[in-house]
Write a protein that holds these residues in place. Structure first.
Motif, PDB file in Angstrom:
ATOM      1  N   UNK A  51       0.996  -1.298   0.102  1.00 22.18           N
ATOM      2  CA  UNK A  51      -0.181  -0.130   0.075  1.00 22.18           C
ATOM      3  C   UNK A  51       0.775   1.313  -0.180  1.00 22.18           C
ATOM      4  N   UNK A  52       2.269   1.260   0.510  1.00 18.13           N
ATOM      5  CA  UNK A  52       2.854   2.519   1.052  1.00 18.13           C
ATOM      6  C   UNK A  52       3.207   2.387  -0.506  1.00 18.13           C
ATOM      7  N   UNK A  53       3.885   1.243  -1.221  1.00 19.57           N
ATOM      8  CA  UNK A  53       4.172   1.897  -2.700  1.00 19.57           C
ATOM      9  C   UNK A  53       3.567   2.461  -3.377  1.00 19.57           C
ATOM     10  N   UNK A  54       1.973   1.791  -3.328  1.00 19.49           N
ATOM     11  CA  UNK A  54       1.246   2.275  -4.262  1.00 19.49           C
ATOM     12  C   UNK A  54       0.511   3.784  -3.963  1.00 19.49           C
ATOM     13  N   UNK A  55       0.464   3.935  -2.731  1.00 21.93           N
ATOM     14  CA  UNK A  55       0.408   5.659  -2.596  1.00 21.93           C
ATOM     15  C   UNK A  55       1.471   6.617  -3.140  1.00 21.93           C
ATOM     16  N   UNK A  56       3.015   5.875  -3.121  1.00 16.96           N
ATOM     17  CA  UNK A  56       3.814   6.467  -3.096  1.00 16.96           C
ATOM     18  C   UNK A  56       3.651   6.730  -5.176  1.00 16.96           C
ATOM     19  N   UNK A  57       3.459   5.979  -4.950  1.00 17.58           N
ATOM     20  CA  UNK A  57       3.623   5.601  -7.166  1.00 17.58           C
ATOM     21  C   UNK A  57       1.959   6.918  -7.481  1.00 17.58           C
ATOM     22  N   UNK A  58       1.123   7.184  -6.867  1.00 17.83           N
ATOM     23  CA  UNK A  58      -0.307   7.991  -7.199  1.00 17.83           C
ATOM     24  C   UNK A  58       0.256   9.411  -6.859  1.00 17.83           C
ATOM     25  N   UNK A  59       1.714   9.171  -5.200  1.00 22.04           N
ATOM     26  CA  UNK A  59       1.848  10.730  -5.618  1.00 22.04           C
ATOM     27  C   UNK A  59       2.909  11.147  -6.378  1.00 22.04           C
ATOM     28  N   UNK A  60       3.788  10.719  -7.226  1.00 15.73           N
ATOM     29  CA  UNK A  60       4.564  11.036  -7.638  1.00 15.73           C
ATOM     30  C   UNK A  60       4.123  11.143  -9.073  1.00 15.73           C
ATOM     31  N   UNK A  61       2.951  10.441  -9.391  1.00 14.84           N
ATOM     32  CA  UNK A  61       1.557  10.749 -11.428  1.00 14.84           C
ATOM     33  C   UNK A  61       0.782  12.210 -10.606  1.00 14.84           C
ATOM     34  N   UNK A  62       0.833  12.399 -10.167  1.00 12.57           N
ATOM     35  CA  UNK A  62      -0.328  13.439  -9.721  1.00 12.57           C
ATOM     36  C   UNK A  62       0.432  14.677  -8.992  1.00 12.57           C
TER      37      UNK A  62
END
Length: 62
Positions: A51-62
């Motif tokens: 979940x942390x990796x997924x949230x980091x990926x979302x933050x990086x793309x947004x």
């Protein structure tokens, strides 16, 4: 659907009658029993690390 019903993963809960230009017809409805749903949720739940990796990926793309 037959396999899910046979395995007890869903249950038929009756249905609803719908109507169109050709007349009325029956649409079956199904539900998933709560214990089955809880097992499914547990099986597909992300770990804290995932979940942390997924949230980091979302933050990086947004």
């Amino acid at each position: 659907m037959k396999a899910l019903l046979a395995d007890g993963l869903i249950e038929e809960t009756g249905g609803e009658v719908r109507r169109d230009a050709l007349g009325s017809y029956q649409m079956p409805t199904y539900e998933m029993p709560i214990p089955v749903h809880m097992q499914w949720c547990s099986a597909v739940a992300a770990t804290d690390e995932e979940m942390a990796a997924f949230e980091a990926e979302l933050d990086a793309s947004g």
